[in-house]
Design a protein around this motif. Sequence first.
Motif, PDB file in Angstrom:
ATOM      1  N   LYS A  27       0.819  -1.211   0.000  1.00 24.45           N
ATOM      2  CA  LYS A  27       0.000   0.000   0.000  1.00 24.45           C
ATOM      3  C   LYS A  27       0.855   1.264   0.000  1.00 24.45           C
ATOM      4  O   LYS A  27       0.590   2.200  -0.770  1.00 24.45           O
ATOM      5  CB  LYS A  27      -0.916   0.003   1.223  1.00 24.45           C
ATOM      6  N   ASN A  28       1.874   1.314   0.843  1.00 20.27           N
ATOM      7  CA  ASN A  28       2.696   2.512   0.955  1.00 20.27           C
ATOM      8  C   ASN A  28       3.425   2.818  -0.355  1.00 20.27           C
ATOM      9  O   ASN A  28       3.547   3.982  -0.752  1.00 20.27           O
ATOM     10  CB  ASN A  28       3.711   2.351   2.084  1.00 20.27           C
ATOM     11  N   PHE A  29       3.898   1.785  -1.021  1.00 23.48           N
ATOM     12  CA  PHE A  29       4.596   1.979  -2.298  1.00 23.48           C
ATOM     13  C   PHE A  29       3.647   2.527  -3.357  1.00 23.48           C
ATOM     14  O   PHE A  29       3.981   3.480  -4.076  1.00 23.48           O
ATOM     15  CB  PHE A  29       5.200   0.655  -2.764  1.00 23.48           C
ATOM     16  N   ILE A  30       2.447   1.934  -3.457  1.00 24.16           N
ATOM     17  CA  ILE A  30       1.477   2.392  -4.454  1.00 24.16           C
ATOM     18  C   ILE A  30       1.055   3.821  -4.162  1.00 24.16           C
ATOM     19  O   ILE A  30       0.952   4.661  -5.069  1.00 24.16           O
ATOM     20  CB  ILE A  30       0.255   1.455  -4.480  1.00 24.16           C
ATOM     21  N   PHE A  31       0.811   4.124  -2.885  1.00 24.43           N
ATOM     22  CA  PHE A  31       0.403   5.477  -2.512  1.00 24.43           C
ATOM     23  C   PHE A  31       1.486   6.486  -2.894  1.00 24.43           C
ATOM     24  O   PHE A  31       1.193   7.541  -3.470  1.00 24.43           O
ATOM     25  CB  PHE A  31       0.122   5.547  -1.012  1.00 24.43           C
ATOM     26  N   ALA A  32       2.748   6.170  -2.570  1.00 26.95           N
ATOM     27  CA  ALA A  32       3.853   7.073  -2.890  1.00 26.95           C
ATOM     28  C   ALA A  32       3.989   7.255  -4.396  1.00 26.95           C
ATOM     29  O   ALA A  32       4.232   8.370  -4.888  1.00 26.95           O
ATOM     30  CB  ALA A  32       5.153   6.524  -2.298  1.00 26.95           C
ATOM     31  N   LEU A  33       3.816   6.174  -5.152  1.00 25.23           N
ATOM     32  CA  LEU A  33       3.927   6.238  -6.610  1.00 25.23           C
ATOM     33  C   LEU A  33       2.858   7.149  -7.200  1.00 25.23           C
ATOM     34  O   LEU A  33       3.146   8.011  -8.045  1.00 25.23           O
ATOM     35  CB  LEU A  33       3.795   4.827  -7.195  1.00 25.23           C
ATOM     36  N   PHE A  34       1.616   6.998  -6.729  1.00 28.69           N
ATOM     37  CA  PHE A  34       0.521   7.825  -7.235  1.00 28.69           C
ATOM     38  C   PHE A  34       0.663   9.272  -6.774  1.00 28.69           C
ATOM     39  O   PHE A  34       0.322  10.201  -7.524  1.00 28.69           O
ATOM     40  CB  PHE A  34      -0.826   7.252  -6.789  1.00 28.69           C
ATOM     41  N   LEU A  35       1.159   9.491  -5.557  1.00 30.64           N
ATOM     42  CA  LEU A  35       1.352  10.854  -5.067  1.00 30.64           C
ATOM     43  C   LEU A  35       2.406  11.575  -5.897  1.00 30.64           C
ATOM     44  O   LEU A  35       2.221  12.744  -6.278  1.00 30.64           O
ATOM     45  CB  LEU A  35       1.762  10.828  -3.596  1.00 30.64           C
ATOM     46  N   ILE A  36       3.509  10.896  -6.181  1.00 32.10           N
ATOM     47  CA  ILE A  36       4.553  11.487  -7.031  1.00 32.10           C
ATOM     48  C   ILE A  36       4.004  11.797  -8.421  1.00 32.10           C
ATOM     49  O   ILE A  36       4.277  12.864  -8.995  1.00 32.10           O
ATOM     50  CB  ILE A  36       5.770  10.540  -7.115  1.00 32.10           C
ATOM     51  N   ALA A  37       3.217  10.860  -8.986  1.00 29.74           N
ATOM     52  CA  ALA A  37       2.620  11.084 -10.309  1.00 29.74           C
ATOM     53  C   ALA A  37       1.686  12.292 -10.287  1.00 29.74           C
ATOM     54  O   ALA A  37       1.688  13.110 -11.231  1.00 29.74           O
ATOM     55  CB  ALA A  37       1.868   9.834 -10.756  1.00 29.74           C
ATOM     56  N   TYR A  38       0.899  12.431  -9.231  1.00 34.73           N
ATOM     57  CA  TYR A  38      -0.032  13.555  -9.112  1.00 34.73           C
ATOM     58  C   TYR A  38       0.717  14.884  -9.042  1.00 34.73           C
ATOM     59  O   TYR A  38       0.404  15.834  -9.775  1.00 34.73           O
ATOM     60  CB  TYR A  38      -0.907  13.368  -7.872  1.00 34.73           C
TER      61      TYR A  38
END
Length: 314
Positions: A27-38
Amino acid sequence: MSSSTFWNKTTVTELFLVGFGQLQHIKNFIFALFLIAYLATITGNMLIMALITTSPKLHSPMYFFICNLSACEIFITTTIMPNMLYILWGNGGFVSFHGCITQHYLGASAGTVEGLLLMVMAYDRHLAICNPLRYTSIMNNTTRNHLAAWAWVAGYTVMVMLTVTICNLRFCGLNTIDHLFCDLAPLLQLSSSDTSMIQMEVLFITMFLSIVPFLLIIISYISIFSTILRISTLAGRQKSFSTCSSHLASVSMYCGSVFITYTVPSHQNLLKITKVLSLLYTVVTPLLNPIIYSLRNQEMIDCFRHYVAFIHGK
């Protein structure tokens, strides 16, 4: 139908979005990936808008439409991503029914505007390459403003009809959506009403606002390529093609992602595929467009270098 009648018919007041519930261990990896993309999407598109707005060298119709496209990408991302991040962080989350409908309307409208802007940009490139002597007289400030305004108004107006039809459906009992945001297919899966009418409406809107613009873009580029091939020098052909290569890449990404997503049947066992594919036009395309228009456009690179040098000089 009055709003009181609508809400009396609707028993579901909250919807639960599952997100990537099966991937809790990362979860933390996916969240960080999407936050960086945003953050990268917002920053990149705002940078493009700032460059075009403040650089006299970029005050041409082509860059005016790119500026509108960047604004559209920001609207799409801002409509979808913040709530998606909330859902990813909490391994799912609740959203109000009317909030879900609002998110779908705003996201679908902005996506429609993007397709129409890409069609307008194809027309602009067609005029510039196929009718260069008449380009400035045809594509003047009034024309470009009208074309951009038409794209925005048409996108947000047409989607009102689809949203009204969704609001007239009955939603009773089930309130769980196996998705990352409020998309059309999972919403229709929850309805206890006959959705055949809205499916016909979706088909008509898709034909009118997706396939027709796509065909017009294809026709424009057939004419553009035909004109480019008649240019006698290699340097001339390369210069003409470079002015539309970025737009062609954006069209390929947008049309490809939308067609792939909405041609997948909306059966329950295929909704997981649709969930993943929907990330193409909500996350990937808005993220890549600024990169395409900045790295493949020498004028924008020069303006960016000028501002960097100016800042360092100060």
